[in-house]
Write an enzyme that holds these catalytic residues in place. Structure first.
Site, PDB file in Angstrom:
ATOM      1  N   GLN A 101     -10.001  14.519  -1.390  1.00  0.00           N
ATOM      2  CA  GLN A 101      -8.847  14.180  -2.223  1.00  0.00           C
ATOM      3  C   GLN A 101      -9.228  13.027  -3.162  1.00  0.00           C
ATOM      4  OE1 GLN A 101      -5.149  12.166  -0.786  1.00  0.00           O
ATOM      5  NE2 GLN A 101      -4.113  13.990  -1.552  1.00  0.00           N
ATOM      6  N   HIS A 169      -4.996  13.999  -6.360  1.00  0.00           N
ATOM      7  CA  HIS A 169      -3.767  13.486  -5.739  1.00  0.00           C
ATOM      8  C   HIS A 169      -2.785  13.128  -6.856  1.00  0.00           C
ATOM      9  CE1 HIS A 169      -0.949  11.819  -3.127  1.00  0.00           C
ATOM     10  NE2 HIS A 169      -1.649  10.876  -2.529  1.00  0.00           N
ATOM     11  N   HIS A 172       3.319  11.729  -4.971  1.00  0.00           N
ATOM     12  CA  HIS A 172       3.675  10.542  -4.174  1.00  0.00           C
ATOM     13  C   HIS A 172       3.593   9.210  -4.922  1.00  0.00           C
ATOM     14  CE1 HIS A 172       2.094  13.032  -0.482  1.00  0.00           C
ATOM     15  NE2 HIS A 172       3.035  13.647  -1.146  1.00  0.00           N
ATOM     16  N   TYR A 174       1.352   7.896  -7.039  1.00  0.00           N
ATOM     17  CA  TYR A 174       0.090   7.267  -7.431  1.00  0.00           C
ATOM     18  C   TYR A 174      -0.178   7.516  -8.925  1.00  0.00           C
ATOM     19  CZ  TYR A 174      -0.190   6.460  -2.493  1.00  0.00           C
ATOM     20  OH  TYR A 174       0.112   6.024  -1.230  1.00  0.00           O
TER      21      TYR A 174
HETATM   22  C1  LIG Z   1      -0.265   8.074   8.049  1.00  0.00           C
HETATM   23  C2  LIG Z   1      -0.166   8.991   6.863  1.00  0.00           C
HETATM   24  C3  LIG Z   1      -1.059   8.858   5.817  1.00  0.00           C
HETATM   25  C4  LIG Z   1      -0.983   9.704   4.712  1.00  0.00           C
HETATM   26  N1  LIG Z   1      -1.918   9.585   3.713  1.00  0.00           N
HETATM   27  C5  LIG Z   1      -1.872  10.446   2.668  1.00  0.00           C
HETATM   28  C6  LIG Z   1      -2.871  10.419   1.661  1.00  0.00           C
HETATM   29  O1  LIG Z   1      -3.798   9.632   1.702  1.00  0.00           O
HETATM   30  N2  LIG Z   1      -2.778  11.308   0.648  1.00  0.00           N
HETATM   31  C7  LIG Z   1      -1.742  12.221   0.564  1.00  0.00           C
HETATM   32  O2  LIG Z   1      -1.708  13.023  -0.366  1.00  0.00           O
HETATM   33  N3  LIG Z   1      -0.797  12.268   1.506  1.00  0.00           N
HETATM   34  C8  LIG Z   1      -0.848  11.422   2.551  1.00  0.00           C
HETATM   35  N4  LIG Z   1       0.093  11.519   3.528  1.00  0.00           N
HETATM   36  C9  LIG Z   1       1.116  12.578   3.421  1.00  0.00           C
HETATM   37  C10 LIG Z   1       0.653  13.828   4.168  1.00  0.00           C
HETATM   38  O3  LIG Z   1      -0.543  14.337   3.638  1.00  0.00           O
HETATM   39  C11 LIG Z   1       1.702  14.939   4.139  1.00  0.00           C
HETATM   40  O4  LIG Z   1       1.781  15.486   2.835  1.00  0.00           O
HETATM   41  C12 LIG Z   1       3.069  14.450   4.590  1.00  0.00           C
HETATM   42  O5  LIG Z   1       2.954  13.581   5.708  1.00  0.00           O
HETATM   43  C13 LIG Z   1       3.968  15.624   4.990  1.00  0.00           C
HETATM   44  O6  LIG Z   1       3.343  16.421   5.972  1.00  0.00           O
HETATM   45  P1  LIG Z   1       3.690  16.331   7.562  1.00  0.00           P
HETATM   46  O7  LIG Z   1       5.183  16.528   7.674  1.00  0.00           O
HETATM   47  O8  LIG Z   1       2.894  17.475   8.135  1.00  0.00           O
HETATM   48  O9  LIG Z   1       3.280  14.995   8.038  1.00  0.00           O
HETATM   49  C14 LIG Z   1       0.022  10.699   4.652  1.00  0.00           C
HETATM   50  C15 LIG Z   1       0.930  10.826   5.708  1.00  0.00           C
HETATM   51  C16 LIG Z   1       0.844   9.996   6.810  1.00  0.00           C
HETATM   52  C17 LIG Z   1       1.819  10.181   7.943  1.00  0.00           C
END
Ligand SMILES: Cc1cc2nc3c(=O)[nH]c(=O)nc-3n(C[C@H](O)[C@H](O)[C@H](O)COP(=O)(O)O)c2cc1C
Ligand code: SF4
Length: 440
Positions: A101, A169, A172, A174
């Protein structure tokens, strides 16, 4: 059993053995200077062993100025290639693909670190972000050109490391979101204003990557389906509508992307990402470092410190719940995107239950799902689903304790109820990422 979850997914340049992707999960595993560590290799290996089809790395900065926090492995220099090759080789042993990513924080840098102490963050705007208020400056055309090249160089390094593809990415909050979103981008030049102008930076990066690595290397884009920029800041503009993102997705396809990865939410964390609870007690314990790193936004992290103010945050965090379910939070919006593009589409947000995953794939909401927290809780979730169960015995509760701990502690599942209330058992499990130690 002919289970759609375990049918291979073929992209233009990549085939993945099933429909389950490990979504990015950032943790502070690595060395301060962005060189990688054995803990990161161990971490990724856990998911590969658990049967996931492909791993999307955590946020990998293409330049130190775009790092969210220290101790994230970067891809900013050729000297990082051998490390990434090693991670790739490790997960490939399990027939698991590995996608990097490529990321830049823009103004959303939680802990800038000493390298960034004297500079403002680069963004589309001079306006500091509302959460902790780190100072930023609108990028000049020359800075935009440079960052486009950093992304292209990052993609080339991923390819040289023998990895299977890259993901931009662009979700979110960024840097890419800071350009795409009408709630943030206030530029007056050709990178601001109309939707076409706001999308220009992202499309330039896609084209630059194609020039650098050719057409036969997998490139996907993680993008919001909707911003809801006013979820935590009711006085702010809403940001992009689903219709605007749909148009951007069509342009992303035309520019040469092989797949889309659909998410939601114009900052991180945000009630739509990761959807679920927000443990305010733990936020108070662990967000201190970020409070001191910021200046002061509308919603500084210090809000967590004062118990009397916490209900305000709780209300802001929960008020969108009526419109967005935790499980499959952006599925409906993703379906609209999928209908309008011909490249494969992944969806993230609340996927754990095999019944829901089967439904969204078989009914055309998406072609595969990207999972983060349920895989932290159960690294072997794919194997559990393959055995015919719809849920693991101790499923993820979407409490977001992993998220809040990750800024200060090793990433892992911190819901003690999943360990029968045994705190020590929980810590033992979290620490398994440090084994096997290479030099033990
Ligand atoms: C601890 C943590 C760190 C994350 N870091 C990233 C990241 O670096 N890049 C990103 O695109 N999403 C990041 N996310 C979001 C996840 O990739 C994912 O899109 C989001 O948590 C929803 O999926 P889930 O319901 O399966 O957790 C992070 C989520 C968590 C919980
Ligand atoms: S702490 Fe554990 S149960 Fe809670 S969201 Fe994270 S992985 Fe799921």
């Amino acid at each position: 059993m002919d289970d759609i979850i375990f049918k291979p997914l073929t992209f233009r340049n990549l085939t993945v053995k099933n429909r389950l992707f490990r979504s990015s999960i950032s943790g502070r595993w690595d060395n301060y200077d962005g060189s990688g560590s054995q803990a990161r290799i161990n971490w990724e290996e856990k998911f590969a062993r658990g049967g996931i089809g492909a791993i999307i790395t955590s946020f990998v900065p293409v330049h130190v100025r775009g790092r969210i926090m220290p101790n994230y492995a970067m891809i900013d220099h050729n000297d990082k290639i051998p490390f990434w090759r090693k991670v790739g080789e490790t997960v490939h042993q399990y027939d698991c693909k590995f996608i990097v990513q490529l990321s830049h924080s823009g103004r959303q840098r939680d802990v800038p670190g000493v390298e960034n102490l004297m500079n403002k963050a680069l963004s589309s705007t001079n306006r500091k972000d509302g959460f902790h208020g780190l100072l930023c400056q609108a990028m000049t055309r020359e800075e935009i050109r440079q960052i486009v090249q950093y992304f292209a160089d990052g993609a080339r390094r991923a390819r040289e490391a023998g990895l299977d593809g890259v993901e931009l990415h662009a979700s979110h909050g960024y840097l890419f979101t800071q350009f795409l979103s009408s709630g943030i981008n206030d530029r007056k030049d050709e990178y601001g204003g109309s939707l076409e102008n706001r999308a220009r930076f992202l499309l330039e990066v896609i084209k630059a990557i194609r020039r650098e690595v050719g057409d036969d290397f997998h490139l996907q884009v993680k993008i919001n389906a909707i911003d809801v920029n006013n979820a935590l800041y009711p006085w702010e503009k809403k940001g992009n509508t689903p219709e605007e993102y749909l148009q951007i997705c069509k342009w992303v396809e035309q520019a040469g992307a092989d797949a889309l990865h659909v998410s939601a939410g114009s900052l991180f964390p945000h009630p739509l990402v990761p959807p679920g609870g927000f443990p305010l007690d733990e936020a108070n314990w662990w967000y201190g470092g970020m409070a001191s790193a910021g200046v002061r936004g509308y919603l500084n992290y210090t809000i967590f410190h004062f118990k009397t103010l916490r209900p305000i945050f709780r209300w802001l965090w929960n008020r969108t719940k009526k419109d967005f379910p935790v499980e499959g939070v952006s599925a409906e919006y993703c379906r609209e995107i999928k209908k309008n593009v011909s490249i494969p589409v992944l969806n993230t947000g609340g996927y754990q239950d095999g019944r829901l995953i089967r439904k969204v794939i078989s009914e055309g909401y998406c072609d595969g799902v990207a999972i983060a927290r349920p895989l932290i809780a159960n690294n072997d979730l794919p194997k559990v689903l393959q055995e015919g169960k719809d849920l693991p015995d101790k499923p993820c509760t979407f409490c977001n304790r992993c998220l809040v701990n990750a800024v200060a502690n090793p990433l892992g599942c911190y819901d003690v109820s999943r360990y029968g209330g045994d705190h020590e058992a929980m810590i033992r499990e979290v620490m398994t990422v440090f084994r096997p130690q290479p030099f033990a």
